[in-house]
Design an enzyme around this catalytic site. Sequence first.
Site, PDB file in Angstrom:
ATOM      1  N   TRP A  31       0.952  -1.133  -0.040  1.00 39.16           N
ATOM      2  CA  TRP A  31      -0.074  -0.194  -0.220  1.00 39.16           C
ATOM      3  C   TRP A  31       0.657   1.268   0.009  1.00 39.16           C
ATOM      4  O   TRP A  31       0.324   2.184  -0.642  1.00 39.16           O
ATOM      5  CB  TRP A  31      -1.160  -0.117   1.257  1.00 39.16           C
ATOM      6  N   ASP A  40      -1.532   6.997   6.206  1.00 40.32           N
ATOM      7  CA  ASP A  40      -2.511   6.115   5.618  1.00 40.32           C
ATOM      8  C   ASP A  40      -2.694   5.185   6.956  1.00 40.32           C
ATOM      9  O   ASP A  40      -1.994   4.338   6.991  1.00 40.32           O
ATOM     10  CB  ASP A  40      -2.246   5.703   4.575  1.00 40.32           C
ATOM     11  N   LYS A  90     -12.091  -1.532   6.745  1.00 36.49           N
ATOM     12  CA  LYS A  90     -11.246  -2.603   7.385  1.00 36.49           C
ATOM     13  C   LYS A  90     -11.749  -2.587   8.816  1.00 36.49           C
ATOM     14  O   LYS A  90     -12.005  -3.692   9.413  1.00 36.49           O
ATOM     15  CB  LYS A  90      -9.770  -1.956   7.346  1.00 36.49           C
TER      16      LYS A  90
HETATM   17  C1  LIG Z   1      -7.215  -1.420   1.921  1.00 36.56           C
HETATM   18  C2  LIG Z   1      -6.131  -0.370   1.793  1.00 36.56           C
HETATM   19  C3  LIG Z   1      -5.922   0.773   0.868  1.00 36.56           C
HETATM   20  C4  LIG Z   1      -6.858   0.819  -0.218  1.00 36.56           C
HETATM   21  O1  LIG Z   1      -8.112   1.790   0.011  1.00 36.56           O
HETATM   22  P1  LIG Z   1      -9.267   1.782  -1.186  1.00 36.56           P
HETATM   23  O2  LIG Z   1     -10.317   2.485  -0.131  1.00 36.56           O
HETATM   24  O3  LIG Z   1      -9.410   0.642  -1.586  1.00 36.56           O
HETATM   25  O4  LIG Z   1      -8.670   2.993  -2.150  1.00 36.56           O
HETATM   26  C5  LIG Z   1      -4.894   2.028   0.863  1.00 36.56           C
HETATM   27  N1  LIG Z   1      -4.225   1.699   2.057  1.00 36.56           N
HETATM   28  C6  LIG Z   1      -4.411   0.627   2.888  1.00 36.56           C
HETATM   29  C7  LIG Z   1      -3.475   0.663   4.232  1.00 36.56           C
HETATM   30  C8  LIG Z   1      -4.903  -0.185   2.912  1.00 36.56           C
HETATM   31  O5  LIG Z   1      -4.987  -1.364   3.735  1.00 36.56           O
END
Ligand SMILES: *Cc1c(COP(=O)(O)O)cnc(C)c1O
Length: 371
Positions: A110, A182, A206
Site C-alpha cells: 500500500w 494512511d 477494514k
Molecule cells: C485497503 C487499503 C487501501 C486501499 O483503499 P481503497 O479504499 O480501496 O482505495 C489503502 N491503504 C491501506 C493501508 C489499505 O489497507
Amino acid sequence: MKSKSPTDRNLLNFSGGPGALADCVLRQVQASLESVPGVGLSILGISHRSKWFIDLVADTEERIRSLLNLSNDYHVLFLQGGATQQFSTVAMAFNQNSRHPAQYLDTGYWSGKSIEGATFEAQPKIRVAWSGKSSHYSRLPTPADLELDKDAPYFHYVSNETVEGLQFKEIMGLDCVPRICDMSSDFLSKPIAADRFSLIYAHAQKNLGPAGVTIVVIKDDMLKQIKPGLPPFLDYRTHINAHSNFNTPPVFAIYVVNLITQWLMHEVGGLQSMNEINEEKAKCLYDQIDYSDNFYQSSVSAEDRSCMNVAFRLPTQALEQAFLTQAESLGFSGLGGHRSVGGVRASLYNGVTLNAVRELTEFMSDFRANV
Ligand SMILES: *Cc1c(COP(=O)(O)O)cnc(C)c1O
C-alpha cells in the site's frame, strides 16, 4: 468440526477488507434497512439534507474526536474515493515544490500505491526516504534508518501494511515536518497520539464500517498550505465548509461508522480496551505459528508484526490450497493471502472476536496434526 450456518460464517470472517463487523452492529444495520429508530424510514431512503443526517454527521465526528482525544484545531471529514483518492489528493494539496520533495516511506504494497498515486504529470517529485524492497518487505525501518529532509513539505507513511502484515509500533518522521499517515487498516484499533499528525486518512472498510466512506483528520494549520487552483471537490476546505455534505455523501456508510463508534465507546470501552483485545488475538495466532515447528511460517521480522493482518505460509502451495479449502468448508472465510502475494492471511480487525481466533488456531493445530 461441522460446517457453519450463514450467521456463524460472519463470526469466522477473516477477510482483509471489507472486513468483519461486530455482530450486534450487523443486527442494528439489518433493522435499519427497514426503519431507522426515531425516523421510521429505511436507512437507504433518508435525505442527506435532513436534520437527522446532519446531526448524525456531527455526532459521528464528536465520537471520533472523543475516541482519539482530538483537540479543536483538527477537522474531521467524511469523504469518498477511498484511501486511493487520498494518495493523490494529499500530493495535489501539499507537494509544493521540487527543491524539497515530499518524503515517502516504501514499506509494502500500500505504500507503493501511495507513491504511485502521488506521482503524476505536472507534480513536483517525491523522494523515497527508505525502501523495504531489497528485504522483500519483511521488515520496517527504525527512526535511525531514516535520513529525512527537515524542509520537506510533508512526510508520508502507512502505519499498517495490510498485505505483508507489518505494523509500526512507534511514530515515524520528524515533528518539524507535517506528518501524513494512511491508517486505513489500523485506525481506531488502538489509541494514537493524534496530535503528532497533520493529516490522517482511513477508509471505513477494514475496522469501521462498509466501503464508501473515508475519514480524514486534518490539522487546521495545513489548510493554508493548500496549493491554490484545485478543483473544489479535491480541496479539503470545500468539505470542511460544507460539514462533509458538499454533494451527496454516503449516508449508509456514515450511519454504520456511527454505530461502530458507539460500539467502541459503550461495548468495548474505548481504544485502550480495543487494543488489549487486538493484542491478545494477535498473540494467540502468532503463538500458534511460532510453536508449529516451522509448519506455519511468518516471513516478517518479529518486532514489526502486525496486530491486524497476520500473513503466513505453509511448506508447499499444495498444502496452502488444502488448508484454504478445508478452512472454507468449516465456515472460515477470507483467509486467502492478497492476490499480489498469495499464501494465507488472517485479518484480525476490531470486529473479529477472540473466540473466532481461538477457533482458527484450533483448526490450524488440527490441520497440522492431520497432514
Ligand atoms: C485497503 C487499503 C487501501 C486501499 O483503499 P481503497 O479504499 O480501496 O482505495 C489503502 N491503504 C491501506 C493501508 C489499505 O489497507
